[in-house]
Design a protein around this motif. Structure first.
Motif: not given
Lengths: 340, 338
Positions: A122, A157-159, A164, A169-170, A173
């Motif tokens: 993280k 920040c996932k939310d 979102k 995004r993924k 990550s």
């Protein structure tokens, strides 16, 4: 409970085992701290890096200092380093050995923190999400650089509404996490290889001197402990005498005032007299008041000699006013300088 | 609790048993680490293989080396190997035995990790998803895709949410296929390891058993000897420290008595014992002086002979610390021609 007592005794058996035990506890505490810490990436362009790197390096420093503080040997080493030479020469090899052993133990908890942080990922994602190359991922074409930076900083920040449902995004990550874990495992491998080489090659270099250094550093530790124990025992006996003396002097005072009650004096003395001649509330109150307002002097030489009480002695303040009574010649010892 | 104490004592009895305990703990820790580790396949063509193989082999290497690091016999082995021959010959068979026994124990945790990883399948799937045989499993005639593009799609098989190649090859088919191979490999690995262990153990007595028993005995002996030597040194340091401190107090007392003109030298005999406990220090100034002297001028590491001969049983031995040199000279009684 028996089990804990046994484990406790095993660890207490010598000072090194105590240190190993503390070291293990700190490492476990480090992992527990990390899992209970609520990581909260700010998801803002400049703050991410600072937060991420801060979380990765500040707690390890705190843990390192904690490890140094909790280690009794660090005080022993500092004392040995800073003491005047006096009658015993100093051996730098011993100080170096103690320093290394303290550092090694203190480094374990910080290293555990850093590795757990990297393996979890993280922190790394938070710190470096703005630093990746947007070309590698879809969805970043036709956007201004500042906008790209803003989007990238929101990846952790996932939310967040902006990112979102973003396709990349993924992927970002995962990519960063992969690097973070690879880095974590590599660091772990490197450290283990270093530890292994240090342990297995140690006897190849000057083993005889090493054995000597180890013995004498252990000796210094034991000597310090025994000196403290001796001082504690002495303090206990000293206090015991001092208080006995005080009670006796109170008793004398009471006897002098009680002309009409000499009968208790002879009877009470034969047996073990815990009452010490004080048998009513008023006397006890007077004694307690006297203990507070006028503590006895720190001098039991009269008590051990059983000489008549000299109540005209002034009470001695805590300062070292008796040291001028006889300057102890230090020269007697300086002629015997030996190596440690 | 008695049972636990027995187990604890048994494991502590010598280094080998202790290492067996550590070995078991590490194997459990290895399985636990795997389940706690958050496997995270990158799902990118060139990264998958590196990540998968890394997770399959780097932790076992770490665990293997850790098994050596935690074994005290490692430094003992190196010491025994490097020591000058002196009056005791060296036996390479003993060294070999020590090394083999250490290596065997250190291999258990890595083997557990590799087995668990293969049986679980995530790692294998991540590493080899790009090598799935599309012709066999899927729509081999799905043209229009370059090699690179196909690899990119296949690399996403481990990541359920982003897999977009359903027409090329169904994800569940590929996953089942890869997992099947992974588990087959895993079980074969477990079987191979167990067979090896069985053979080593069962066939050991067929080869030079007498020499083996000798090596085992002398390797235990070296371990125990070293432990006893360390304990003896610690005991000696304690006695040395006690006598040194006692003599320090006596010396300080004597020095101070020379400076006092009025303090009485003789104490009544009935308070002799109490006075002794106080070590002759009966007031604050004296104690302060002693503490100051302890810091500013520590006593030399030299114990007076006459005090020793009256006290404990070290009489006659040479107490000069620079004769307390390590070991082999004092152990001449244990000499044997192994």
């Amino acid at each position: 409970m028996d089990r804990f007592r046994m484990i406790f005794q095993y660890f207490q058996s010598n000072s090194e085992s105590v240190m190993n035990g503390i070291c293990g506890l700190l490492a476990l505490a480090s992992v527990k701290m990390y899992t209970s810490f609520d990581f909260n990436c700010p998801c803002l362009p400049k703050y991410n890096m600072v937060y991420g790197v801060g979380i990765m390096f500040l707690p390890p420093m705190a843990l390192f200092l904690c490890g140094l503080i909790l280690n009794r040997q660090s005080l022993v080493m500092l004392e040995e380093w800073k003491r005047p030479t006096g009658g015993r020469k100093k051996d730098l090899a011993i100080i170096r050995y103690m320093c290394f052993s303290i550092m090694q133990r203190a480094m374990i908890a910080p290293v555990v923190w850093i590795i757990v942080t990297l393996l979890d990922g993280k922190c790394f994602i938070c710190a470096f999400s703005s630093s990746i190359d947007p070309e590698k991922f879809v969805g970043f074409a036709n956007i201004t650089p500042t906008q790209i930076q803003l989007l990238l900083s929101k990846v952790p920040c996932k939310d967040d509404e902006l990112m979102k449902n973003h396709t990349a995004r993924k992927a970002i990550s995962r990519y960063l996490r992969c690097w973070s874990q690879a880095l974590g495992w590599s660091i772990l491998l490197f450290l283990i290889v270093v530890a292994f080489l240090a342990r297995s090659l140690r006897p190849c270099f000057n083993q005889a001197a090493f054995l000597q250094t180890r013995y004498w550093s252990n000796y210094i530790d034991i000597e310090q402990k025994i000196f403290e124990e001796t001082c504690c025992e002495h303090a206990r006996d000293f206090a015991h005498k001092c208080i006995l003396h005080f009670f006796e002097s109170m008793q004398q005072e009471i006897k002098l005032r009680r002309f009409n009650a000499p009968r208790e004096a002879e009877e009470g003395e034969a047996e073990e007299d815990h009452l010490r001649g004080i048998t009513d509330q008023e006397q006890m109150n007077k004694l307690l008041k006297s203990w507070y307002y006028s503590k006895p002097p720190l001098d039991v030489s009269q008590a051990t000699q059983r000489q008549p009480m000299d109540r005209e002695r002034p009470s001695v303040p805590w300062a070292d006013s008796l040291s001028n009574r006889g300057n102890t010649p230090q020269t007697a010892k300086s002629s015997r300088q030996t190596d440690v | 609790m008695d049972k636990f104490r027995m187990i604890f004592q048994f494991l502590q009895s010598n280094q080998e048993s202790f290492m067996n305990g550590i070995c078991g703990i590490m194997a459990l820790a290895s399985a636990q680490m795997y389940s706690a580790f958050d496997f995270n396949c990158p799902c990118l063509p060139s990264y998958n293989l590196a990540y998968g193989m890394g997770i399959l082999f780097v932790p076992p290497l770490v665990l293997f080396l850790l098994g050596f690091v935690m074994n005290n016999n490692v430094s003992m082995l190196a010491e025994e190997w490097k020591r000058p021959t002196g009056m005791r010959q060296k036996d390479p068979a003993v060294l070999r035995y020590m090394f083999c026994s250490m290596a065997q124990r250190a291999m258990i945790a890595p083997a557990v990790w590799i087995s668990v990883t293969l049986l679980d399948g995530k790692c294998f799937m991540c590493a080899f998803s790009t090598s799935v045989p599309v012709e066999k499993l899927g729509n081999g005639s799905y043209t229009g895709l370059s090699e690179k593009e196909m690899k990119r799609i296949l690399a996403r098989i481990p990541c359920k949410e982003i897999y977009s190649g359903q027409e090329l090859v169904a994800r569940e088919v590929a996953v089942r296929y890869l997992r099947c191979i992974s588990q087959a490999l895993g079980w074969s690995f477990v079987l191979l390891m167990t067979m090896l262990a069985f053979l080593v153990r069962a066939l050991r007595p067929c080869f030079t058993q007498a020499a083996f028993l000798k090596s085992k005995y002398w390797s235990h002996y070296i371990d125990i000897e070293r432990k006893l030597f360390d304990e003896t040194c610690t005991e000696h340091a304690k006695s040395f420290a006690k006598v040194c401190i006692q003599q320090f107090f006596e010396t300080m007392n004597k020095d101070m008595a020379m400076g006092h003109t009025h303090s009485p030298e003789k104490a009544p005999s009935e308070v002799g014992e109490e006075k002794e406990k106080l070590l002759g220090i009966t007031d604050q100034g004296t104690m302060n002086r002693i503490l100051k002297s302890w810091h500013k001028c520590k006593p030399p590491l030299y114990l007076h002979q006459e005090a020793l001969q009256n006290g404990n049983g070290w009489a006659g031995e040479n107490e000069h610390h620079n004769d307390i040199s390590p070991p082999k000279r004092e152990m001449v009684t244990y000499y044997s021609k192994v």
